[in-house]
Design a protein around this motif. Sequence first.
Motif, mmCIF file in Angstrom:
data_model
loop_
_atom_site.group_PDB
_atom_site.id
_atom_site.type_symbol
_atom_site.label_atom_id
_atom_site.label_comp_id
_atom_site.label_asym_id
_atom_site.label_seq_id
_atom_site.Cartn_x
_atom_site.Cartn_y
_atom_site.Cartn_z
ATOM 1 N N SER A 123 0.830 -1.227 0.000
ATOM 2 C CA SER A 123 0.000 0.000 0.000
ATOM 3 C C SER A 123 0.857 1.266 0.000
ATOM 4 O O SER A 123 0.619 2.215 0.762
ATOM 5 C CB SER A 123 -0.949 0.009 1.199
ATOM 6 O OG SER A 123 -1.777 -1.125 1.171
ATOM 7 N N LYS A 124 1.885 1.282 -0.873
ATOM 8 C CA LYS A 124 2.798 2.431 -0.942
ATOM 9 C C LYS A 124 2.171 3.635 -1.653
ATOM 10 O O LYS A 124 2.623 4.768 -1.489
ATOM 11 C CB LYS A 124 4.087 2.025 -1.673
ATOM 12 C CG LYS A 124 5.102 1.350 -0.773
ATOM 13 C CD LYS A 124 6.403 1.141 -1.527
ATOM 14 C CE LYS A 124 7.528 0.771 -0.579
ATOM 15 N NZ LYS A 124 8.035 1.870 0.219
ATOM 16 N N TYR A 125 1.167 3.407 -2.496
ATOM 17 C CA TYR A 125 0.651 4.476 -3.347
ATOM 18 C C TYR A 125 -0.833 4.744 -3.102
ATOM 19 O O TYR A 125 -1.559 3.889 -2.590
ATOM 20 C CB TYR A 125 0.855 4.119 -4.824
ATOM 21 C CG TYR A 125 2.257 3.689 -5.161
ATOM 22 C CD1 TYR A 125 3.338 4.559 -5.036
ATOM 23 C CD2 TYR A 125 2.511 2.392 -5.613
ATOM 24 C CE1 TYR A 125 4.626 4.157 -5.342
ATOM 25 C CE2 TYR A 125 3.798 1.982 -5.934
ATOM 26 C CZ TYR A 125 4.856 2.862 -5.791
ATOM 27 O OH TYR A 125 6.121 2.456 -6.097
ATOM 28 N N LYS A 126 -1.265 5.921 -3.508
ATOM 29 C CA LYS A 126 -2.676 6.300 -3.488
ATOM 30 C C LYS A 126 -3.085 6.702 -4.906
ATOM 31 O O LYS A 126 -2.280 7.265 -5.651
ATOM 32 C CB LYS A 126 -2.908 7.490 -2.547
ATOM 33 C CG LYS A 126 -2.662 7.180 -1.068
ATOM 34 C CD LYS A 126 -3.743 6.262 -0.517
ATOM 35 C CE LYS A 126 -3.505 5.987 0.969
ATOM 36 N NZ LYS A 126 -4.470 4.979 1.465
ATOM 37 N N VAL A 127 -4.339 6.446 -5.273
ATOM 38 C CA VAL A 127 -4.806 6.800 -6.623
ATOM 39 C C VAL A 127 -4.764 8.315 -6.798
ATOM 40 O O VAL A 127 -4.941 9.067 -5.837
ATOM 41 C CB VAL A 127 -6.244 6.263 -6.883
ATOM 42 C CG1 VAL A 127 -6.261 4.759 -6.961
ATOM 43 C CG2 VAL A 127 -7.219 6.777 -5.843
ATOM 44 N N CYS A 128 -4.535 8.732 -8.054
ATOM 45 C CA CYS A 128 -4.438 10.163 -8.359
ATOM 46 C C CYS A 128 -5.709 10.634 -9.069
ATOM 47 O O CYS A 128 -6.676 9.892 -9.218
ATOM 48 C CB CYS A 128 -3.207 10.433 -9.214
ATOM 49 S SG CYS A 128 -3.288 9.640 -10.835
ATOM 50 N N TYR B 58 -7.506 8.582 -11.884
ATOM 51 C CA TYR B 58 -8.441 7.529 -11.476
ATOM 52 C C TYR B 58 -9.848 8.113 -11.317
ATOM 53 O O TYR B 58 -10.839 7.551 -11.797
ATOM 54 C CB TYR B 58 -7.975 6.900 -10.161
ATOM 55 C CG TYR B 58 -8.986 5.957 -9.537
ATOM 56 C CD1 TYR B 58 -9.147 4.661 -10.018
ATOM 57 C CD2 TYR B 58 -9.782 6.378 -8.467
ATOM 58 C CE1 TYR B 58 -10.089 3.801 -9.454
ATOM 59 C CE2 TYR B 58 -10.718 5.534 -7.902
ATOM 60 C CZ TYR B 58 -10.871 4.241 -8.394
ATOM 61 O OH TYR B 58 -11.808 3.400 -7.847
ATOM 62 N N GLY C 160 -6.739 2.449 -11.427
ATOM 63 C CA GLY C 160 -6.112 2.373 -10.109
ATOM 64 C C GLY C 160 -5.297 1.136 -9.820
ATOM 65 O O GLY C 160 -5.413 0.578 -8.716
ATOM 66 N N CYS D 12 -2.310 1.066 -9.017
ATOM 67 C CA CYS D 12 -1.370 1.407 -7.942
ATOM 68 C C CYS D 12 -1.911 1.020 -6.561
ATOM 69 O O CYS D 12 -1.145 0.774 -5.629
ATOM 70 C CB CYS D 12 -1.027 2.893 -7.979
ATOM 71 S SG CYS D 12 -2.462 3.966 -7.867
ATOM 72 N N GLU D 13 -3.240 0.970 -6.416
ATOM 73 C CA GLU D 13 -3.849 0.551 -5.152
ATOM 74 C C GLU D 13 -4.378 -0.876 -5.238
ATOM 75 O O GLU D 13 -5.116 -1.324 -4.349
ATOM 76 C CB GLU D 13 -4.984 1.510 -4.768
ATOM 77 C CG GLU D 13 -4.522 2.754 -4.048
ATOM 78 C CD GLU D 13 -5.665 3.494 -3.360
ATOM 79 O OE1 GLU D 13 -6.561 2.807 -2.804
ATOM 80 O OE2 GLU D 13 -5.656 4.732 -3.378
#
Length: 597
Positions: free
Chosen positions: A167-172, A175, A182, A184-185
Amino acid sequence: MHSPSYLPTEHYQLPDLPGVYRYYNKEGVLIYVGKAKSLKKRVGSYFSKSTGLNQKTRRMVREIQTIEITIVNSEFDALLLENNLIKKSQPRYNVLLKDDKTYPYLLLTNESFPRIYPTRRVIPSKGTYYGPFASVKAMNNVVDLILSLFTIRTCKLDLAPEKIAASKYKVCLEYHLGNCKGPCEGLQDEKNYLADIEQARNILKGNLGIAKSFFKESMQEAAAALDYETAQRFKEKLDLLEKYQAKSLVINPNAESLDVFAIVSEEKFAFVNYLRIKNGAITLSKTVELKKKLDETDQELLLTAIVRLRDQFQSDAREVLVNVEFEDFPEGLHLTLPKIGDKRKLIELSLKNALYYKKEKALLAGETKDKKNRVLLQLQQDLSLSELPKHIECFDNSNIQGSNPVASMVCFKEGKPAKKEYRHYHIKTVTGPNDFASMEEVVYRRYKRMTQEKIPLPNLVVIDGGKGQLSSAVAALKSLNLYGKIPIIGIAKRLEEIYFPGDNYPIYIDKKSESLRLIQRIRDEAHRFAITFHRNLRSKGALNSQLTGIEGIGENTAQKLLRHFKSFKNIQNASLEQLTVVAGKDKAEKIHSAIHP
């Protein structure tokens, strides 16, 4: 690898085999690379006959000291090797493509959740490169199409599985706009993402038919499942793809991929256009210029361009259409001169592009040649001058509140400032602020000296001012018997009116005219030059007065101090000993005590 080496007198020893030959001069520099079906016959033709060779070729033959050869399997292999050697060494007698650009590619990365982005650097380990694209606009159209059809990420994040799991990233924002799902999540699995990448790959390869079939089937499946909203989205994507294809379609979409080349030749240059056709659409158009070195034929030049452009743009089309007849061409390269039908239309289109490029080059060459004279010709026409005003001089007075009356003259040659010719004038014969008398004085002084020293007179004199200043300048020319020999005009500031001697009414040049802008530029430069001189004199005078106001300090001492210390502030900061070195002990003490009471 060591290549067999021969002297020019040993050319008869060369093998009767296909290959590439290289000529070196006495410094060991490669001067020419050539290909041959038979090395013995081709190289021998340079040395066994002199009557059939043109002057440039005879000059090259005189320079040859050593011949090296490489034997290959076929004439086509010789063509490819020749191309590589010319690209690498650029020998002076070989035809060179005048094209030093680096072209952009689209890179499909080989990372987790691959990305597609443009680049000019090719690093094979990063992924698969598509292109190069001759036009950045065409490349951007492809990128826009792909991003409109598929949800492919545009971020630069490293989406390794362990980083997503942690869980290093959050959607931008992408998304939330629906442009990305998404990954990245972990909201989209890689298998689903790669399905879009596979379809994008088909578009990058030019296989639009496969992508169209995918959207059509997906639309029908969604409609059968009564999911009409999804079906509508697929229909919109299908329409977008068909619209893109229709926009670039020139022949039957079922036609095989092919390359089209057309050459237009003149005495020293040739122009070759290249069209790459895939699925009936033009996917690339490029025109290049070739400079003739040894009076090469159109066939030789075209063959050179075909090999280099196909190599540069990585073409694998089997069929090549050309606009000139080839009696013989290398095996492995199928050249066709179509007479009728769609293929003939493609040749005509390519030829039209080559002719247009040639015309543009000719226009550009003509513009470059006449560019510096264009504005002067316009000025000559606007002012009805008998000669081209290559040498223009402009005068301006600077007289603020009657102090330090000065004038300036600036000189423009070929429409550009000739700063070495600029002159400053102290007004000598006029007392008080009298612009008209001052103008008469400086014009008289300038042209009296020029006539005495036999310096060529200007083609046009410009006076910064209206009828009054112009009349004064005319009076100066009349007293020198030069009136009528030098065209002279005045330019009034308020409405940029141009006055001629003896005319009560001014002329108005179009405000957008380049010739008026040139006159304004010259006038503004004269004004700047005069104001700068006047300002310097006033500041110098102010400094002088600060020093000459001290009892016992005269003009000469003040000037000597200013020359040495550069400014009044430096004089203030100077010690008594430093002042003594310049002004002497008595005067230094007076200055020091006055400045530091």
